[in-house]
Design a protein around this motif. Structure first.
Motif, PDB file in Angstrom:
ATOM      1  N   ARG A 102      38.117  18.177-140.617  1.00 56.54           N
ATOM      2  CA  ARG A 102      39.569  18.212-140.467  1.00 56.54           C
ATOM      3  C   ARG A 102      40.268  17.638-141.698  1.00 56.54           C
ATOM      4  O   ARG A 102      41.341  18.091-142.087  1.00 56.54           O
ATOM      5  CB  ARG A 102      39.992  17.461-139.199  1.00 56.54           C
ATOM      6  N   ALA A 103      39.650  16.633-142.313  1.00 56.07           N
ATOM      7  CA  ALA A 103      40.243  16.010-143.501  1.00 56.07           C
ATOM      8  C   ALA A 103      40.366  17.006-144.650  1.00 56.07           C
ATOM      9  O   ALA A 103      41.306  16.930-145.455  1.00 56.07           O
ATOM     10  CB  ALA A 103      39.402  14.813-143.938  1.00 56.07           C
ATOM     11  N   LYS A 104      39.443  17.937-144.733  1.00 53.03           N
ATOM     12  CA  LYS A 104      39.474  18.941-145.812  1.00 53.03           C
ATOM     13  C   LYS A 104      40.719  19.812-145.734  1.00 53.03           C
ATOM     14  O   LYS A 104      41.138  20.386-146.734  1.00 53.03           O
ATOM     15  CB  LYS A 104      38.213  19.813-145.746  1.00 53.03           C
ATOM     16  N   LYS A 105      41.316  19.896-144.544  1.00 54.54           N
ATOM     17  CA  LYS A 105      42.501  20.732-144.357  1.00 54.54           C
ATOM     18  C   LYS A 105      43.796  19.917-144.333  1.00 54.54           C
ATOM     19  O   LYS A 105      44.877  20.475-144.199  1.00 54.54           O
ATOM     20  CB  LYS A 105      42.378  21.511-143.045  1.00 54.54           C
ATOM     21  N   ALA A 106      43.681  18.597-144.437  1.00 56.24           N
ATOM     22  CA  ALA A 106      44.847  17.721-144.323  1.00 56.24           C
ATOM     23  C   ALA A 106      45.410  17.384-145.703  1.00 56.24           C
ATOM     24  O   ALA A 106      44.656  17.144-146.647  1.00 56.24           O
ATOM     25  CB  ALA A 106      44.465  16.434-143.602  1.00 56.24           C
ATOM     26  N   ALA A 107      46.725  17.339-145.800  1.00 55.83           N
ATOM     27  CA  ALA A 107      47.370  17.013-147.077  1.00 55.83           C
ATOM     28  C   ALA A 107      46.994  15.620-147.563  1.00 55.83           C
ATOM     29  O   ALA A 107      46.883  15.383-148.770  1.00 55.83           O
ATOM     30  CB  ALA A 107      48.883  17.120-146.929  1.00 55.83           C
ATOM     31  N   THR A 108      46.759  14.706-146.640  1.00 58.40           N
ATOM     32  CA  THR A 108      46.410  13.336-147.009  1.00 58.40           C
ATOM     33  C   THR A 108      44.908  13.119-147.168  1.00 58.40           C
ATOM     34  O   THR A 108      44.472  12.010-147.480  1.00 58.40           O
ATOM     35  CB  THR A 108      46.938  12.349-145.958  1.00 58.40           C
ATOM     36  N   ARG A 109      44.105  14.153-146.909  1.00 55.21           N
ATOM     37  CA  ARG A 109      42.671  14.133-147.167  1.00 55.21           C
ATOM     38  C   ARG A 109      41.895  13.144-146.299  1.00 55.21           C
ATOM     39  O   ARG A 109      40.810  12.706-146.650  1.00 55.21           O
ATOM     40  CB  ARG A 109      42.371  13.835-148.648  1.00 55.21           C
ATOM     41  N   VAL A 110      42.461  12.761-145.150  1.00 61.85           N
ATOM     42  CA  VAL A 110      41.776  11.809-144.277  1.00 61.85           C
ATOM     43  C   VAL A 110      41.998  12.200-142.820  1.00 61.85           C
ATOM     44  O   VAL A 110      43.045  12.738-142.470  1.00 61.85           O
ATOM     45  CB  VAL A 110      42.276  10.367-144.539  1.00 61.85           C
ATOM     46  N   ALA A 111      40.974  11.954-141.997  1.00 59.35           N
ATOM     47  CA  ALA A 111      41.081  12.205-140.554  1.00 59.35           C
ATOM     48  C   ALA A 111      40.200  11.207-139.823  1.00 59.35           C
ATOM     49  O   ALA A 111      39.221  10.698-140.383  1.00 59.35           O
ATOM     50  CB  ALA A 111      40.668  13.637-140.212  1.00 59.35           C
ATOM     51  N   ILE A 112      40.571  10.932-138.576  1.00 64.57           N
ATOM     52  CA  ILE A 112      39.816   9.995-137.731  1.00 64.57           C
ATOM     53  C   ILE A 112      39.552  10.667-136.395  1.00 64.57           C
ATOM     54  O   ILE A 112      40.472  11.169-135.750  1.00 64.57           O
ATOM     55  CB  ILE A 112      40.601   8.684-137.507  1.00 64.57           C
ATOM     56  N   THR A 113      38.283  10.671-135.981  1.00 62.48           N
ATOM     57  CA  THR A 113      37.914  11.188-134.672  1.00 62.48           C
ATOM     58  C   THR A 113      37.279  10.069-133.881  1.00 62.48           C
ATOM     59  O   THR A 113      36.300   9.457-134.320  1.00 62.48           O
ATOM     60  CB  THR A 113      36.930  12.370-134.792  1.00 62.48           C
ATOM     61  N   ALA A 114      37.862   9.770-132.712  1.00 62.10           N
ATOM     62  CA  ALA A 114      37.381   8.687-131.863  1.00 62.10           C
ATOM     63  C   ALA A 114      37.370   9.155-130.416  1.00 62.10           C
ATOM     64  O   ALA A 114      38.062  10.120-130.071  1.00 62.10           O
ATOM     65  CB  ALA A 114      38.283   7.462-132.012  1.00 62.10           C
ATOM     66  N   PRO A 115      36.600   8.479-129.549  1.00 60.34           N
ATOM     67  CA  PRO A 115      36.572   8.877-128.142  1.00 60.34           C
ATOM     68  C   PRO A 115      37.954   8.843-127.500  1.00 60.34           C
ATOM     69  O   PRO A 115      38.268   9.666-126.648  1.00 60.34           O
ATOM     70  CB  PRO A 115      35.638   7.841-127.503  1.00 60.34           C
TER      71      PRO A 115
END
Length: 199
Positions: A102-115
């Motif tokens: 998901r980060a690869k598609k985000a303008a800010t280059r970061v994503a977090i996946t949590a339960p």
């Protein structure tokens, strides 16, 4: 547990940044690393982190250059931990893979996946990264000096500019806003993973 999976952007047309990233992660992670960072596949780096403060410091360092897509996975990790992050398994690793994609598609280059509640943490981290992305070279120059622990007066002397000019750079760069946001963000991130929440 937190797992960071970072993928170098445009790696086919640029130098290999993995060695410098591994060195930086070791330096920023301090005692917060659960498993040492390693190159896991080509231009990808992975590390397991036990401490929310170390996690945020690593994420902010990797995103600063704009050269990495940074995914943070939160969740359980199978124990006992192996000697190598490449041999480790668990929910946090699966979530880190989802996050880096998901980060690869985000303008800010970061994503977090949590339960649960990962979306709140992700939104706040992205806000901070966006603030930092707007910082000029002059702003970063002052930021780096202040990060050494010196005063604005001392920074002005080193740069050969007035204290007023340093104050303007600090304001324009959002440095005090970042300083206030980081402890709050660490608390938000710590709540995602089991363990004590910092004060």
């Amino acid at each position: 547990m937190f797992v960071i999976t970072s993928d170098q952007r445009d790696s086919r047309s640029s130098a290999d940044l993995v060695p410098s990233a591994l060195t930086s992660i070791h330096a920023k992670g301090h005692q917060g690393l659960a498993l040492a960072p390693e190159r896991t596949a080509g231009d990808e780096v992975q590390v397991a982190v036990a401490d929310a403060g170390a996690l945020l410091e690593i994420v902010l360092d990797l995103t600063r250059s704009g050269r990495w897509s940074v995914g943070v996975g939160v969740g359980e990790v199978e124990s006992p931990l192996p000697d190598s992050v490449r041999a480790a398994r668990g929910e946090a690793f699966v979530n880190a893979r989802d996050a880096v994609d998901r980060a690869k598609k985000a303008a800010t280059r970061v994503a977090i996946t949590a339960p649960e509640d990962g979306g709140d943490a992700e939104a706040l981290v992205r806000l901070l990264v966006e603030l930092r992305d707007r910082r000029t070279a002059e702003g970063w120059e002052v930021y780096d000096l202040l990060a050494e622990g010196i005063t604005q007066r001392e920074a002005a002397a080193r740069l050969g500019i007035s204290e007023g000019a340093v104050s303007l750079r600090v304001k324009s760069a959002g440095i005090r806003t970042e300083e206030a946001a980081v402890p709050a963000l660490v608390r938000v991130l710590a709540r995602l993973s089991p363990g004590p929440v910092p004060d």
